[in-house]
Write a protein that holds these residues in place. Structure first.
Motif, PDB file in Angstrom:
ATOM      1  N   HIS A 163      25.271 -32.534 -36.093  1.00 23.40           N
ATOM      2  CA  HIS A 163      23.847 -32.509 -36.412  1.00 23.40           C
ATOM      3  C   HIS A 163      23.303 -33.919 -36.530  1.00 23.40           C
ATOM      4  O   HIS A 163      22.261 -34.243 -35.984  1.00 23.40           O
ATOM      5  CB  HIS A 163      23.598 -31.737 -37.710  1.00 23.40           C
ATOM      6  N   TYR A 174      24.663 -36.925 -31.420  1.00 22.55           N
ATOM      7  CA  TYR A 174      24.042 -36.245 -32.550  1.00 22.55           C
ATOM      8  C   TYR A 174      22.769 -35.540 -32.104  1.00 22.55           C
ATOM      9  O   TYR A 174      22.014 -36.055 -31.277  1.00 22.55           O
ATOM     10  CB  TYR A 174      23.731 -37.251 -33.661  1.00 22.55           C
ATOM     11  N   LEU A 175      22.539 -34.392 -32.683  1.00 22.11           N
ATOM     12  CA  LEU A 175      21.351 -33.606 -32.393  1.00 22.11           C
ATOM     13  C   LEU A 175      20.096 -34.330 -32.881  1.00 22.11           C
ATOM     14  O   LEU A 175      19.080 -34.367 -32.191  1.00 22.11           O
ATOM     15  CB  LEU A 175      21.472 -32.225 -33.042  1.00 22.11           C
ATOM     16  N   GLU A 176      20.179 -34.904 -34.062  1.00 20.15           N
ATOM     17  CA  GLU A 176      19.048 -35.650 -34.617  1.00 20.15           C
ATOM     18  C   GLU A 176      19.530 -36.575 -35.728  1.00 20.15           C
ATOM     19  O   GLU A 176      20.679 -36.496 -36.157  1.00 20.15           O
ATOM     20  CB  GLU A 176      17.968 -34.700 -35.151  1.00 20.15           C
ATOM     21  N   ASN A 191      21.923 -39.892 -29.077  1.00 20.49           N
ATOM     22  CA  ASN A 191      21.545 -38.492 -28.970  1.00 20.49           C
ATOM     23  C   ASN A 191      22.392 -37.828 -27.879  1.00 20.49           C
ATOM     24  O   ASN A 191      23.195 -38.490 -27.212  1.00 20.49           O
ATOM     25  CB  ASN A 191      20.037 -38.338 -28.723  1.00 20.49           C
ATOM     26  N   PRO A 214      30.549 -28.483 -30.014  1.00 22.41           N
ATOM     27  CA  PRO A 214      29.731 -28.491 -31.226  1.00 22.41           C
ATOM     28  C   PRO A 214      30.597 -28.667 -32.472  1.00 22.41           C
ATOM     29  O   PRO A 214      31.516 -27.894 -32.708  1.00 22.41           O
ATOM     30  CB  PRO A 214      29.071 -27.108 -31.241  1.00 22.41           C
ATOM     31  N   PHE A 267      29.954 -27.875 -35.367  1.00 19.96           N
ATOM     32  CA  PHE A 267      29.141 -26.986 -36.192  1.00 19.96           C
ATOM     33  C   PHE A 267      30.008 -25.799 -36.570  1.00 19.96           C
ATOM     34  O   PHE A 267      30.894 -25.412 -35.809  1.00 19.96           O
ATOM     35  CB  PHE A 267      27.939 -26.448 -35.394  1.00 19.96           C
ATOM     36  N   HIS A 324      20.818 -24.133 -33.675  1.00 20.69           N
ATOM     37  CA  HIS A 324      21.165 -25.404 -33.031  1.00 20.69           C
ATOM     38  C   HIS A 324      22.144 -25.194 -31.877  1.00 20.69           C
ATOM     39  O   HIS A 324      21.958 -25.754 -30.799  1.00 20.69           O
ATOM     40  CB  HIS A 324      21.751 -26.394 -34.033  1.00 20.69           C
ATOM     41  N   GLU A 359      20.523 -22.398 -29.172  1.00 22.12           N
ATOM     42  CA  GLU A 359      19.329 -22.810 -28.439  1.00 22.12           C
ATOM     43  C   GLU A 359      19.322 -24.298 -28.097  1.00 22.12           C
ATOM     44  O   GLU A 359      19.232 -24.657 -26.927  1.00 22.12           O
ATOM     45  CB  GLU A 359      18.074 -22.439 -29.238  1.00 22.12           C
ATOM     46  N   ASP A 360      19.427 -25.148 -29.113  1.00 25.11           N
ATOM     47  CA  ASP A 360      19.298 -26.585 -28.879  1.00 25.11           C
ATOM     48  C   ASP A 360      20.420 -27.136 -27.992  1.00 25.11           C
ATOM     49  O   ASP A 360      20.164 -27.911 -27.070  1.00 25.11           O
ATOM     50  CB  ASP A 360      19.271 -27.350 -30.204  1.00 25.11           C
ATOM     51  N   LEU A 361      21.652 -26.753 -28.273  1.00 25.88           N
ATOM     52  CA  LEU A 361      22.760 -27.291 -27.473  1.00 25.88           C
ATOM     53  C   LEU A 361      22.815 -26.663 -26.092  1.00 25.88           C
ATOM     54  O   LEU A 361      23.210 -27.314 -25.121  1.00 25.88           O
ATOM     55  CB  LEU A 361      24.092 -27.130 -28.210  1.00 25.88           C
TER      56      LEU A 361
END
Length: 124
Positions: free
Chosen positions: A10, A41-43, A48, A68, A70, A76, A79-81
């Motif tokens: 993250h 990192y996602l954010e 990034n 991930p 995670f 995250h 959808e995001d990845l």
């Protein structure tokens, strides 16, 4: 055909939190199974995901596994990845980008949780 691992967390404003991912990346590099291991990192931290993917490609990767860091397949990961994987695939059409499962239901994670619980009893 070099395969790269792109570890994705993250991200945190706290450098010590981000250092955990660097620790894992270093350990994976030392094992030698994957010649290219990068972090992203996602954010809230750099690099990034798109930059990390570009670094993998820049070092010669023809396959990049997005891993991930995670626990669950929440928004995250789902959808995001997935979107990040698709964006990288469009940017680098000659490279295959694959999104691995998050850590959550891996059986060894149960062992880790149990060990952490046991360790806490020794810290009283």
């Amino acid at each position: 055909m070099p395969t790269a691992l792109l570890l994705i967390a993250h991200g945190s404003r706290r450098p010590e939190a981000n250092a955990d991912l660097e620790f894992v990346a270093t350990a994976l590099r030392e094992r030698g199974r994957y010649p290219i291991v990068r972090v992203s990192y996602l954010e809230l931290a750099e690099p990034n995901i798109e930059t990390g993917g570009a670094q993998c490609v820049g070092t010669g990767a023809t396959d990049v596994i997005l891993v991930p860091y995670f626990l669950s397949p929440g928004v995250h990961v789902a959808e995001d990845l997935t979107e990040a994987r698709d964006t990288l695939g469009a940017r680098f059409p000659g490279v295959r980008f694959v999104l691995a499962e998050p850590l959550g239901r891996h059986p060894l994670l149960v062992d880790v949780v149990e060990q952490r619980a046991s360790e806490s009893l020794g810290r009283r």
